[in-house]
Design an enzyme around this catalytic site. Structure first.
Site, mmCIF file in Angstrom:
data_model
loop_
_atom_site.group_PDB
_atom_site.id
_atom_site.type_symbol
_atom_site.label_atom_id
_atom_site.label_comp_id
_atom_site.label_asym_id
_atom_site.label_seq_id
_atom_site.Cartn_x
_atom_site.Cartn_y
_atom_site.Cartn_z
ATOM 1 N N ILE A 15 7.249 -7.031 10.699
ATOM 2 C CA ILE A 15 7.951 -7.028 9.411
ATOM 3 C C ILE A 15 8.803 -5.761 9.360
ATOM 4 C CG2 ILE A 15 7.683 -6.964 6.897
ATOM 5 C CD1 ILE A 15 4.858 -8.279 7.406
ATOM 6 N N PHE A 16 10.111 -5.933 9.142
ATOM 7 C CA PHE A 16 11.023 -4.793 9.123
ATOM 8 C C PHE A 16 11.277 -4.331 7.693
ATOM 9 C CE2 PHE A 16 15.454 -3.102 8.972
ATOM 10 C CZ PHE A 16 15.253 -1.982 9.760
ATOM 11 N N GLY A 17 11.097 -3.029 7.461
ATOM 12 C CA GLY A 17 11.375 -2.428 6.166
ATOM 13 C C GLY A 17 12.501 -1.421 6.272
ATOM 14 N N TYR A 18 13.387 -1.417 5.288
ATOM 15 C CA TYR A 18 14.545 -0.516 5.295
ATOM 16 C C TYR A 18 14.737 0.168 3.948
ATOM 17 C CZ TYR A 18 16.515 -4.599 2.999
ATOM 18 O OH TYR A 18 16.718 -5.650 2.140
ATOM 19 N N GLY A 19 13.840 -0.082 3.005
ATOM 20 C CA GLY A 19 13.863 0.540 1.677
ATOM 21 C C GLY A 19 12.504 1.183 1.439
ATOM 22 N N SER A 20 11.850 0.820 0.343
ATOM 23 C CA SER A 20 10.567 1.449 0.006
ATOM 24 C C SER A 20 9.463 1.150 1.019
ATOM 25 C CB SER A 20 10.116 1.021 -1.389
ATOM 26 O OG SER A 20 9.967 -0.387 -1.459
ATOM 27 N N GLU A 95 8.257 -8.415 -2.987
ATOM 28 C CA GLU A 95 9.663 -8.529 -2.608
ATOM 29 C C GLU A 95 10.343 -9.799 -3.125
ATOM 30 O OE1 GLU A 95 11.078 -5.942 -1.224
ATOM 31 O OE2 GLU A 95 9.229 -4.861 -0.846
#
Length: 196
Positions: A15-20, A95
């Site tokens: 799972i890719f996260g780019y914010g919080s 999300e």
């Protein structure tokens, strides 16, 4: 694409996260890697009326916008076994339900040499979302972030933590959109802090 379609028959998932998610995943995972996805740029174009704002004053959080030459840095988390279902259940509320994000599968490129790309699930808000705010000037985005607060805290915290992640974890990567908004927000709040 629905998460359950993505995980059918899989015992692990990235799972890719780019914010919080880069500083607060709030789900159990086996391991994490810093890296990027190509073909997307990070933008503060999505509204948030739960975590970092409310219905009267929605905060601004990041989403991804397709752009061929762009690269967005963040963190990919590998979940395995029961973590797969547990993390997707949690992220669906965080999300999708509360944030209005949709899921998509992308190629994630881990930082470092001899690292092979992996397929990763990512959450993206689109203009079809009712709380999508779209583009605005750096000054307008900064002014909005400076005053908004939601159930998870101040919108400023979201911005500053994301900028800190980039400086610490990806020191050689420039993110002009992120850093220009950070600079503008600090210019707004500095006189308030000095007056206090």
């Amino acid at each position: 694409m629905k998460p359950q379609d993505i995980i059918a028959g899989k015992s692990s998932l990235w799972i890719f996260g780019y914010g919080s998610l880069v500083w607060k995943p709030d789900f159990k995972y086996k391991r994490s890697k810093i890296g990027c996805i190509k073909g997307y740029k990070r933008r503060f174009w999505h509204g948030d009326n739960f975590h970092r704002g409310d219905d009267e004053m929605p905060g601004r959080v990041v989403t991804l916008i397709e752009e061929d030459d762009a690269c967005t840095w963040g963190v990919a988390f590998e979940v395995t076994g029961s973590q797969v279902e547990e993390s997707l259940k949690y992220l669906n509320v965080r999300e999708a339900v509360r944030g209005g994000y949709l899921t998509q599968v992308v190629e994630f490129y881990p930082q470092g040499v001899n690292q092979s790309p992996v397929q990763a699930l990512v959450y993206i808000a689109t203009p079809d979302n009712p709380i999508y705010l779209g583009p605005a000037s750096t000054e307008k985005i900064a002014a909005q972030i400076a005053v908004c607060k939601g159930k998870s805290g101040h919108n400023i915290e979201y911005l500053l933590r994301l900028a800190e992640f980039m400086r610490v974890s990806c020191p050689d990567v420039d993110d002009p959109h992120l850093f220009s908004i950070e600079k503008a927000v600090l210019a707004i709040i500095r006189p308030i802090l000095l007056a206090g």
